[in-house]
Design an enzyme around this catalytic site. Structure first.
Site, PDB file in Angstrom:
ATOM      1  CG  HIS A  93      -1.759  -0.742   1.164  1.00 55.08           C
ATOM      2  ND1 HIS A  93      -1.833  -2.406   0.842  1.00 55.08           N
ATOM      3  CD2 HIS A  93      -3.656  -0.775   1.071  1.00 55.08           C
ATOM      4  CE1 HIS A  93      -3.338  -2.757   0.927  1.00 55.08           C
ATOM      5  NE2 HIS A  93      -4.125  -1.406   1.118  1.00 55.08           N
ATOM      6  CG  ASN A  99     -10.651   4.763  -1.070  1.00 53.12           C
ATOM      7  OD1 ASN A  99     -11.597   3.416  -0.637  1.00 53.12           O
ATOM      8  ND2 ASN A  99     -11.562   5.328  -1.452  1.00 53.12           N
ATOM      9  CG  ASP A 100      -7.706  -0.678   2.935  1.00 58.90           C
ATOM     10  OD1 ASP A 100      -6.544  -0.784   2.319  1.00 58.90           O
ATOM     11  OD2 ASP A 100      -8.222  -0.109   3.774  1.00 58.90           O
ATOM     12  N   GLY A 101     -10.150   0.400  -0.795  1.00 59.63           N
ATOM     13  CA  GLY A 101     -11.221  -0.207  -2.319  1.00 59.63           C
ATOM     14  C   GLY A 101     -11.043   0.682  -3.990  1.00 59.63           C
TER      15      GLY A 101
END
Length: 809
Positions: free
Chosen positions: A411, A478-480
């Site tokens: 990430h 925002n992991d999405g």
């Protein structure tokens, strides 16, 4: 419909009905043992980790809809055979005699039924790994009564996921015994992650769960099938209906724990007893705890210890403003929620979790609200977090705290949270010696905190696109957005802003400690990045959210769906990366295109169909989770950005719209607890628009507390001292903040005679006029009176630039 209200002092939420729209829970915890407890005693318990050290059972499909099972005290009239529960649940009789109080560190459930008044006070002692139930029964009828009481829990020992998936197999390892009126339960198979070795871990759980009571025990049960009976539910156990426990064990079977107490109560007579549920490494340790809480007075002493702990914590920072809603939030419940999330991250709640996950990003942010109130714990947390960084500057994204095994996802935002957390620690404490402390890396070797900090920055600087914008990689905050950069070319505007902000913050720190060459390097890198941001990410009225691997922008006016994202705007302002007119224009666009009845949305419009080039964010149902909801966490950053622009009225409007107290005034719409933040509120594309979801475990808790104190009230730590920079609703006449800073106490009284949102005319320190927004660092243990007069600046107060600050493009 009304379900409850705050007490006069705000330290209790009092529920007058048990049938709240969702279970409304409390976290009873000392940071090791955790009991999630609803208004009816529902919920479950775990120790140290929710995934590998479960104590009592949670049924995920039932917990939200039924609030079962829980920590119950069943009651039965031995003469009539009528039975009910001191909790109201799970029999759910008449609700008229019910009251529950969630306090700070305790929950009290009271219920009157069948002419018996009952109450249970639940708490977890600060020093002992157990939950204490203080139970009272009173006969309010006009005749003597024979009342049976049956304390009950359902065990779920050790591995939560394994027990859920292999329910009929995992019980084969269960083991129970009863000694000295204490039920013990353990499992002979601890299916704990075995790491790289693979295979069967072949381990025994190294703990014993136990239940005991100080009342005479007439019987017990451990075997669930015998206690419950076939084709029955928890609302009608056969053993309770018959009024007789069978002294069953549960070796190799599905197990629970129940004790039987028989009381004879004269008219008006009351009986009190103490139940203990907990965990210990040996049976001898458990029996020692039983002896410690073997009287009512000792249980009261433990409750007083819990009260004292929380009083000390809550009193560290206090505010008094014209808004009682603001005061209750900042002084009590928001602060309390932030403590809970700082200890348990996103590990477990009624809605999410169950695994033993400590999140890297989550934990750095959760620490921020704890810093002013517990710097010693925060220092240890910083060290612990740094130990999960790799030598190249990357880090684990999450891990299990028991096994210390985690995943490195890539990430792009992860390194930035380390930088911000470390910088905020130094601002709050001034503990610059810690910069030279050696801390190990997760893979191998050790270096100083300073090197951990610079390696995180350098890692981000090394992962840039050809245009000089950070790559989004696996995703960012925002992991999405998990398919935007799978091929290694997608860019993140949010991480660009984070990096610009952290380069500026680190440069200021380096100048302060005399590392001028490193500071100059970071200023140069920042100037280059800010130019790239404004050349490549500005869309005309706002900043795009990023680019995909194919080079197409998202969060752009050229998009039909997902046209404008909030984080790309707020973070550019916070990073001071948006030139003045653009800063105002992009936040005006947030107001114009994203604001709703319940606060600003994460983005709009929602993705109506899945977009494989964007990611899972587009697969959530429109208006839920990250697909166009009012996600409360980024609302905090929007408030900060408005404060940075001096727009206090708009900042306060955003705060109030997402405030749990304000939202809780519509309980049948909002549904979740009206005393803590939820993760998100359903957006305008959802048919459940306005409903809260996923309460308690959210980064909103820490950030919103910090936003309120640091940015709205404007009392925030800087390396040079304590900065005063209010940005308040203009109608406020005055407010005060009492805050500890580097072991001195600052009592700050702010007057607003001209009714401005921002601007300081005068500052007085201990009766003498002072000429800076930045208050000095005082001697440890001293107390000081600060008077601040807001209004049009006259030149009497100089707002100093950060140390070594240079003009920037």
């Amino acid at each position: 419909m009304s379900y409850g209200h705050f007490s006069d002092d705000g330290r209790e939420y009092i529920m007058t009905r048990p049938d709240t729209p969702r279970p409304w829970v409390n976290y009873l915890t000392n940071g090791r043992y955790c009991a999630i407890c609803s208004q009816t005693g529902g919920g479950h318990s775990f120790f140290e980790t929710s995934g590998y050290n479960r104590i009592t059972r949670e049924y995920a499909p039932l917990v939200v809809l039924q609030d079962r099972p829980g920590r119950y005290v069943f009651l039965r009239d031995a003469d009539t055979g009528q039975y009910w529960s001191a909790n109201w649940q799970p029999m759910c009789r008449d609700i008229s005699g019910f009251e529950a109080r969630h306090g700070i560190g305790y929950t009290k459930v009271s219920y009157s039924y069948h002419d018996i008044d009952s109450s249970i006070t639940y708490y977890v002692p600060p020093r002992d790994d157990c939950e204490v139930w203080m139970v009272t029964l009173k006969n309010t009828s006009d005749k003597p009564r024979r009342i049976q009481a049956f304390p009950y829990v359902k065990w779920d020992l050790a591995n939560y996921a394994y027990n859920a998936v292999e329910a009929n197999f995992s019980v084969l390892f269960n083991e129970t015994s009863v000694e000295q009126d204490t039920i013990f339960a353990t499992t002979r198979f601890w299916n704990i992650t075995s790491g790289s070795s693979g295979g069967n871990p072949n381990a025994r759980w190294d703990k014993w769960a136990f239940m005991t009571s100080n009342a005479p025990v007439e019987g017990f049960d451990c075997f669930d099938e015998e206690f419950m009976g076939m084709y029955r539910g928890i609302h009608q156990p056969a053993a309770i209906e018959e009024g007789r426990l069978r002294n069953t064990h549960g070796c190799g079977r599905d197990i629970m724990a129940a004790l039987q107490h028989d009381f004879e109560l004269a008219m008006g007579e009351q009986a009190s007893f103490v139940v203990l549920v907990g965990v210990a490494h040996t049976q001898e340790e458990a029996l020692a705890l039983k002896r410690r809480y073997d009287t009512w007075d000792e249980a009261k002493r433990g409750l007083e210890e819990a009260h004292n702990y929380w009083e000390y914590y809550l009193d560290r920072t206090l505010v008094d403003t014209p808004s009682s809603e603001f005061n209750i939030s900042v002084n009590i419940w928001n602060k309390y929620q932030a403590w809970v999330t700082s200890r348990w991250s996103r590990m477990d709640s009624y809605y999410v979790g169950g695994g033993s996950i400590i999140g890297w990003r989550d934990s750095w942010q959760d620490m921020l609200a704890i810093l002013p109130n517990d710097t010693d714990w925060s220092r240890e947390r910083v060290r612990y977090m740094l130990e999960h960084q790799f030598q190249d500057g990357s880090s684990l994204h999450n891990w299990d705290p028991l096994t210390d095994i985690g995943v490195k996802t890539g990430h792009s935002d992860d390194p930035m949270w380390l930088v911000q957390g470390v910088i905020e620690y130094f601002k709050e404490t001034g503990d610059l010696v810690f910069l030279d402390q050696s801390v190990r890396y997760y893979d191998s070797g050790s270096e100083t905190v300073r090197q951990h900090l610079t390696k995180a920055l350098d890692y981000s600087l090394a992962h840039m696109s050809d245009r000089g914008i950070p790559l989004i990689m696996a995703a960012d905050w925002n992991d999405g957005l998990d398919y935007v950069g799978r091929q290694g070319r997608g860019e993140s505007a949010m991480v660009a802003a984070q990096l610009a902000w952290m380069l500026k913050e680190t440069a200021s720190l380096m100048w302060f400690i005399g590392s001028d060459s490193l500071a100059e390097r970071y200023v140069t890198e920042r100037d280059r990045l800010v130019r790239s941001i404004n050349q490549n990410l500005w869309d005309g009225d706002w900043y795009i959210r990023g680019t995909r691997d194919d080079g197409e922008a998202f969060g752009s006016s050229r998009n039909i769906e997902g046209r404008i994202y909030i984080n790309a705007q707020s973070w550019m302002v916070l990073a001071d990366a948006a030139p003045g007119k653009r800063a105002i224009k992009c936040m005006d666009s947030v107001k114009k295109y994203l604001d709703t009845d319940y606060g600003p949305a994460l983005f709009l419009p929602a993705y109506s169909e899945p977009d494989p080039k964007i990611g899972i964010i587009s697969r959530f149902a429109p208006g839920t989770k990250e697909n166009c909801t009012i996600f409360c966490h980024p609302t905090c950053w929007a408030i900060m950005a408005e404060c940075a622009l001096g727009r206090g009225e708009q900042a306060y409007d955003y705060w109030r719209k997402v405030s749990f107290i304000h939202r809780g005034q519509e309980p049948d719409l909002y549904k979740v607890e009206p005393y803590v933040y939820s993760e998100y509120i359903h957006g305008p594309d959802s048919r459940y628009y306005g409903q809260g979801e996923f309460s308690w475990t959210t980064g909103t808790a820490s950030w919103m507390w910090k936003v309120c104190v640091d940015w709205i009230l404007g009392v925030r730590a800087e390396i040079r001292g304590l900065l005063v920079d209010p940005c308040i609703p203009p109608e406020w006449d005055s407010y005060s903040v009492t805050r500890r800073f580097r072991k001195a106490t600052y009592q700050i009284d702010v007057q607003n005679p001209e009714h401005v949102s921002r601007g300081i005319k005068e500052v007085w320190v201990d009766g003498g006029q002072y000429h800076s927004h930045v208050l000095p660092v005082f001697e440890a243990g001293s107390q000081h009176q600060i008077k601040v007069i807001m209004g049009s600046p006259t030149g009497a107060v100089i707002e100093q630039e950060p140390v070594g600050a240079k003009s920037e493009s």
